[in-house]
Write a protein that holds these residues in place. Structure first.
Motif, PDB file in Angstrom:
ATOM      1  N   SER A 174       0.843  -1.193   0.000  1.00 15.21           N
ATOM      2  CA  SER A 174       0.000   0.000   0.000  1.00 15.21           C
ATOM      3  C   SER A 174       0.877   1.241   0.000  1.00 15.21           C
ATOM      4  O   SER A 174       1.875   1.313   0.730  1.00 15.21           O
ATOM      5  CB  SER A 174      -0.909   0.013   1.240  1.00 15.21           C
ATOM      6  OG  SER A 174      -1.801  -1.075   1.210  1.00 15.21           O
ATOM      7  N   GLN A 195     -11.436  -0.771  -5.011  1.00 16.30           N
ATOM      8  CA  GLN A 195     -11.900  -1.478  -3.820  1.00 16.30           C
ATOM      9  C   GLN A 195     -13.014  -0.721  -3.101  1.00 16.30           C
ATOM     10  O   GLN A 195     -13.795  -1.314  -2.368  1.00 16.30           O
ATOM     11  CB  GLN A 195     -10.736  -1.697  -2.861  1.00 16.30           C
ATOM     12  CG  GLN A 195     -10.062  -0.406  -2.406  1.00 16.30           C
ATOM     13  CD  GLN A 195      -8.925  -0.661  -1.448  1.00 16.30           C
ATOM     14  OE1 GLN A 195      -9.098  -1.352  -0.446  1.00 16.30           O
ATOM     15  NE2 GLN A 195      -7.747  -0.129  -1.753  1.00 16.30           N
ATOM     16  N   GLU A 219      -7.272  -3.333  -6.514  1.00 17.59           N
ATOM     17  CA  GLU A 219      -7.530  -4.054  -5.264  1.00 17.59           C
ATOM     18  C   GLU A 219      -9.003  -4.446  -5.131  1.00 17.59           C
ATOM     19  O   GLU A 219      -9.654  -4.155  -4.126  1.00 17.59           O
ATOM     20  CB  GLU A 219      -7.129  -3.176  -4.057  1.00 17.59           C
ATOM     21  CG  GLU A 219      -5.664  -2.794  -4.015  1.00 17.59           C
ATOM     22  CD  GLU A 219      -4.769  -3.943  -3.584  1.00 17.59           C
ATOM     23  OE1 GLU A 219      -5.287  -5.063  -3.396  1.00 17.59           O
ATOM     24  OE2 GLU A 219      -3.565  -3.724  -3.452  1.00 17.59           O
ATOM     25  N   ALA A 273      -9.705  -6.512  -1.888  1.00 20.16           N
ATOM     26  CA  ALA A 273      -9.153  -6.053  -0.604  1.00 20.16           C
ATOM     27  C   ALA A 273     -10.212  -6.124   0.486  1.00 20.16           C
ATOM     28  O   ALA A 273     -11.385  -5.787   0.286  1.00 20.16           O
ATOM     29  CB  ALA A 273      -8.642  -4.626  -0.735  1.00 20.16           C
ATOM     30  N   THR A 277      -3.053  -5.597  -7.039  1.00 20.42           N
ATOM     31  CA  THR A 277      -3.586  -6.401  -5.949  1.00 20.42           C
ATOM     32  C   THR A 277      -2.501  -6.819  -4.963  1.00 20.42           C
ATOM     33  O   THR A 277      -1.307  -6.800  -5.276  1.00 20.42           O
ATOM     34  CB  THR A 277      -4.288  -7.657  -6.507  1.00 20.42           C
ATOM     35  OG1 THR A 277      -4.895  -8.392  -5.450  1.00 20.42           O
ATOM     36  CG2 THR A 277      -3.288  -8.544  -7.230  1.00 20.42           C
TER      37      THR A 277
END
Length: 548
Positions: A368, A414, A495, A498, A525
């Motif tokens: 991240s 996400q 993502e 997530a 991802t």
């Protein structure tokens, strides 16, 4: 408030109808009081047994009263309809300007403040039409009519009568609005702050409870509520002076006309019934002053709300549309060449180069904050790179209309939202004209069709706020189905799994790969990748992209 004036021009017909009915209401009220005063006084002075035609004036009184009821009803309906239409236009305008402002550059802005501007600030402007534009315009027409009548009956009263009406309707509200501007500005700011705290508190409720700071947040909210109450009370004090000023202006004007009229009556230039009629006629004209003076204390708040909205309307978008958009070829590779990007002084991407051929599947791994999401945002042009260029089919995407670009490239993140509405409403964001068969086809590719078919209302099932009636996995699958409905040949997936349990994450990732067959896919991802599912795998580390 220039933008608001432009919106008024867009609703000219509705406003003219409301104005015509407002003027009709005011004129029939003037006729009603004027004729009634003359009729009652003349009847009394004629005495019992005297010959007196009561039918014409009594018919005028009844007719004016009936017409006034109809015009008042029409005025209220048309005036509110015009106001709601203008506020609706304003919400669409502000929301359309918010869309290009939110990505990347303003991503850190508080959502609650945006909502406060779309709701509270726009609602504050509802008084502009109902308590300013229509009453002032009607008052000017009434002043003209009053001047014409007085020119024939009592010319020397024109100046005090018209002067008193205009001073009360225009000058006094201007002064009150200036005096109450600070209180109004503070009330708007406090209200926006309270809305922001409420929305942020609702969105972050889980984190607030987990961190044990609920008492702190609750205390801050209570303080904001007290501050808003105090600001509203200060604003109310200035607002309360409006009706008092109207009564004072009305009383002084009537007294001045009565003084002049009594002198004219003493010399026989005007009869007693006509003098009473003129005094009551002035009383009727001041009906237009009431709404203006009642809203004078809120004009400061309206100005403050307009400034906050204007800040959005005048803000520079994250990307600029090309003056002469280039036409994209039917197909072609999406490529990033030596791309760099910064958040302020902090470098996020450095010398990133990547090419996605038609039908290719590419995965980008990384921690991240490494820059994966920023790269995907640049590929769909939510912002422009500071260095390098991104091309689609050999054409720099800066030269392409964003609407055409977004028809070729779709992004699923996400935190892609599920909106309040039905399942059908949420799906049709991706394809507004899609029929039920097409919608169920997309749901089937996202493996959500059986669940929807089991629901009593099927596609018409209402979803709660942020998809509260769905599980996390179901919400992601619904968003995936919506993305699949878009005609885009290139899908950017940021993502998408997530926050899901490992088993659900693996199942959803497998379904995504199956559902996106035939399209180019770029997946950012943390998840474990199925072996052999991607043509190339890269790793993003501190803003640099390298083969994994």
């Amino acid at each position: 408030m220039r933008f608001f004036v432009e919106l008024l021009r867009g609703r000219t017909r509705k406003l003219l109808l409301a104005l015509a009915l407002s003027v009709a209401t005011l004129l029939t009220g003037m006729a009603l009081l004027g004729v009634s005063g003359w009729f009652l006084t003349a009847t009394y002075l004629a005495g019992i047994g005297a010959l007196f035609n009561i039918f014409i004036p009594s018919s005028m009184v009844r007719g004016s009263s009936f017409l006034r009821i109809l015009s008042r009803y029409g005025e209220r309906v048309s005036g509110h309809a015009a106001t709601l239409a203008i506020l609706s236009d304003l919400r669409v305008l502000v929301f359309s300007r918010l869309i290009p402002l939110v990505p990347i550059r303003d991503a850190a802005a508080r959502t609650g403040d945006f909502v406060a501007r779309l709701t509270g600030d726009i609602d504050t402007l509802d008084m502009v039409v109902l308590q300013l534009v229509l009453p002032v315009a009607a008052a000017l027409v009434a002043a003209l009519g009053l001047g014409v009548v007085l020119a024939f009956v009592l010319p020397e009263a024109i100046i005090p009568a018209i002067g008193g009406l205009l001073a009360t309707t225009l000058l006094v509200p201007f002064v009150l609005s200036r005096l109450g501007q600070a209180a109004g500005t503070e009330a708007v700011g406090r209200s926006a702050h309270l809305r922001t705290l409420a929305l942020d508190g609702a969105d972050g409720h889980g984190d607030i409870v987990a961190l044990g700071i609920a008492p702190l947040v609750s205390g801050e909210f209570d303080k904001a509520a007290r501050d808003l109450r105090a600001a509203r009370l200060r604003q109310a004090r200035w607002t309360a002076l409006g009706p008092a000023a109207m009564q004072l202006g009305l009383g002084l004007t009537m007294a001045a006309v009565l003084w002049i009229g009594l002198g004219a009556h003493a010399t026989g230039r005007i009869s007693g019934p006509m003098l009473v009629s003129m005094v009551l006629l002035i009383l009727a004209t001041f009906e237009a002053s009431g709404p203006v003076l009642r809203g004078a204390g809120r004009l400061g708040a309206a100005r403050a709300a307009a400034r906050r909205l204007s800040a959005i309307l005048q803000a520079e978008p994250a990307v600029d549309e090309p003056r002469v958009p280039a036409v994209l070829p039917a197909s072609g590779a999406l490529s990033a060449g030596h791309v760099g990007f910064r958040y302020g002084d902090r470098p996020v991407l450095t010398d990133v180069s990547l090419t996605i051929e038609a039908g290719e599947r590419i995965a980008i791994l990384g921690e991240s904050g490494s820059g994966k999401s920023t790269l995907l945002a640049l590929l769909i042009r939510l912002a422009d790179p500071g260095e390098g260029a991104i091309r689609l089919g050999g054409i720099n995407i800066r030269d392409v209309a964003t609407s055409e670009l977004h028809g070729r490239i779709a992004l699923l993140t996400q935190d892609t939202p599920v909106f309040i509405g039905t399942i059908r409403d949420n799906l049709r964001i991706g394809a507004p004209d899609a029929d039920d068969a097409t919608l169920y086809g997309a749901l089937a590719r996202a493996r959500l069709d059986e669940f929807v078919r089991r629901l009593p209302l099927g596609l018409d099932t209402w979803l709660g706020e942020a998809g509260a009636t769905l599980s996390a996995g179901q919400a992601r699958r619904l968003c995936l189905a919506r993305t699949l409905l878009a005609p885009a040949a290139i899908l950017l997936l940021d993502e998408p799994t997530a926050g899901l349990d490992p088993d659900i994450e693996a199942d959803l990732l497998a379904d995504i790969l199956t559902a996106t067959s035939g399209r180019s896919v770029v997946l950012a991802t943390h998840a474990a990748l199925p072996e052999g599912a991607f043509d190339r795998v890269y790793r993003m580390d501190a803003g640099r992209l390298a083969a994994a």
